[in-house]
Design a protein around this motif. Structure first.
Motif, short mmCIF file in Angstrom:
data_model
loop_
_atom_site.label_atom_id
_atom_site.label_comp_id
_atom_site.label_asym_id
_atom_site.label_seq_id
_atom_site.Cartn_x
_atom_site.Cartn_y
_atom_site.Cartn_z
N UNK A 28 -0.98 4.57 -2.84
CA UNK A 28 -1.28 3.47 -3.76
C UNK A 28 -2.75 3.05 -3.56
N UNK A 29 -3.24 2.21 -4.43
CA UNK A 29 -4.60 1.70 -4.28
C UNK A 29 -4.75 0.99 -2.94
N UNK A 30 -3.77 0.16 -2.58
CA UNK A 30 -3.85 -0.57 -1.31
C UNK A 30 -3.84 0.38 -0.11
N UNK A 31 -2.99 1.40 -0.17
CA UNK A 31 -2.90 2.36 0.92
C UNK A 31 -4.19 3.17 1.05
N UNK A 32 -4.70 3.62 -0.06
CA UNK A 32 -5.96 4.39 -0.07
C UNK A 32 -7.10 3.55 0.50
N UNK A 53 -18.37 0.95 -0.91
CA UNK A 53 -17.24 1.82 -0.63
C UNK A 53 -16.19 1.69 -1.73
N UNK A 54 -15.89 0.48 -2.13
CA UNK A 54 -14.90 0.26 -3.20
C UNK A 54 -15.35 0.93 -4.50
N UNK A 55 -16.62 0.84 -4.79
CA UNK A 55 -17.13 1.48 -6.01
C UNK A 55 -16.97 3.00 -5.93
N UNK A 56 -17.31 3.57 -4.80
CA UNK A 56 -17.21 5.03 -4.63
C UNK A 56 -15.76 5.48 -4.72
N UNK A 57 -14.87 4.77 -4.06
CA UNK A 57 -13.45 5.14 -4.10
C UNK A 57 -12.90 5.02 -5.52
N UNK A 58 -13.33 3.99 -6.25
CA UNK A 58 -12.84 3.81 -7.61
C UNK A 58 -13.29 4.94 -8.53
N UNK A 59 -14.41 5.55 -8.21
CA UNK A 59 -14.93 6.66 -9.02
C UNK A 59 -14.33 8.00 -8.61
N UNK A 60 -13.80 8.09 -7.40
CA UNK A 60 -13.36 9.38 -6.86
C UNK A 60 -11.85 9.62 -6.94
N UNK A 61 -11.05 8.56 -6.96
CA UNK A 61 -9.61 8.72 -6.81
C UNK A 61 -8.82 8.16 -7.98
N UNK A 71 -13.11 -1.13 -8.95
CA UNK A 71 -13.68 -1.38 -7.62
C UNK A 71 -13.27 -2.76 -7.10
N UNK A 72 -13.02 -3.72 -8.02
CA UNK A 72 -12.58 -5.04 -7.58
C UNK A 72 -11.18 -4.95 -6.95
N UNK A 73 -10.31 -4.15 -7.56
CA UNK A 73 -8.95 -3.98 -7.04
C UNK A 73 -9.00 -3.36 -5.64
N UNK A 74 -9.85 -2.37 -5.46
CA UNK A 74 -9.99 -1.72 -4.16
C UNK A 74 -10.61 -2.67 -3.14
N UNK A 75 -11.66 -3.37 -3.55
CA UNK A 75 -12.33 -4.31 -2.65
C UNK A 75 -11.35 -5.37 -2.13
N UNK A 76 -10.54 -5.93 -3.03
CA UNK A 76 -9.56 -6.94 -2.62
C UNK A 76 -8.56 -6.36 -1.63
N UNK A 77 -8.21 -5.09 -1.82
CA UNK A 77 -7.23 -4.44 -0.94
C UNK A 77 -7.73 -4.30 0.49
N UNK A 78 -9.04 -4.26 0.69
CA UNK A 78 -9.58 -4.19 2.06
C UNK A 78 -9.18 -5.44 2.87
N UNK A 79 -9.04 -6.56 2.19
CA UNK A 79 -8.83 -7.83 2.87
C UNK A 79 -7.40 -8.37 2.76
N UNK A 80 -6.53 -7.62 2.10
CA UNK A 80 -5.16 -8.08 1.90
C UNK A 80 -4.22 -6.92 2.21
N UNK A 81 -4.01 -6.66 3.51
CA UNK A 81 -3.24 -5.49 3.93
C UNK A 81 -1.85 -5.94 4.40
#
Length: 101
Positions: A28-32, A53-61, A71-81
């Protein structure tokens, strides 16, 4: 011919010729997000800019539920595990380690 229209047409042809390739993952996005956050925490000698990092992951996966994660969804996931996210990532890392010979 209008130069702006010509540039746009060339740009469209280039993007058709070179489509963005996204790696498909079962995570999932959170797991990734958590997996890459952990990896870079361990292997990077410098602080990681999590917005970049969030921007790069959003473009790659792409994930099973999200073809184009923001990238906002990924960035938020870094801080809400959540603990369930940690367990899935732990299992993935252990599987990686089992494959190391």
């Amino acid at each position: 011919t209008n130069p702006a229209v010509s540039d746009l047409q060339n740009s469209n042809r280039e993007s058709e010729a070179h489509p963005i390739y996204r790696c498909k993952t079962s995570l999932s996005v959170n797991q990734l997000s958590h997996l890459f956050d952990l990896i870079l925490d361990v292997v990077s000698n410098e602080p990681v800019n999590k917005k970049d990092l969030a921007k790069q992951l959003s473009e790659m996966f792409e994930t099973p539920k999200t073809k184009n994660p923001s990238h906002q969804q990924i960035y938020k996931a870094f801080y809400n595990v959540e603990s369930s996210t940690k367990e899935v990532v732990k299992d993935a890392v252990l599987e990686i380690l089992r494959k190391v010979k």
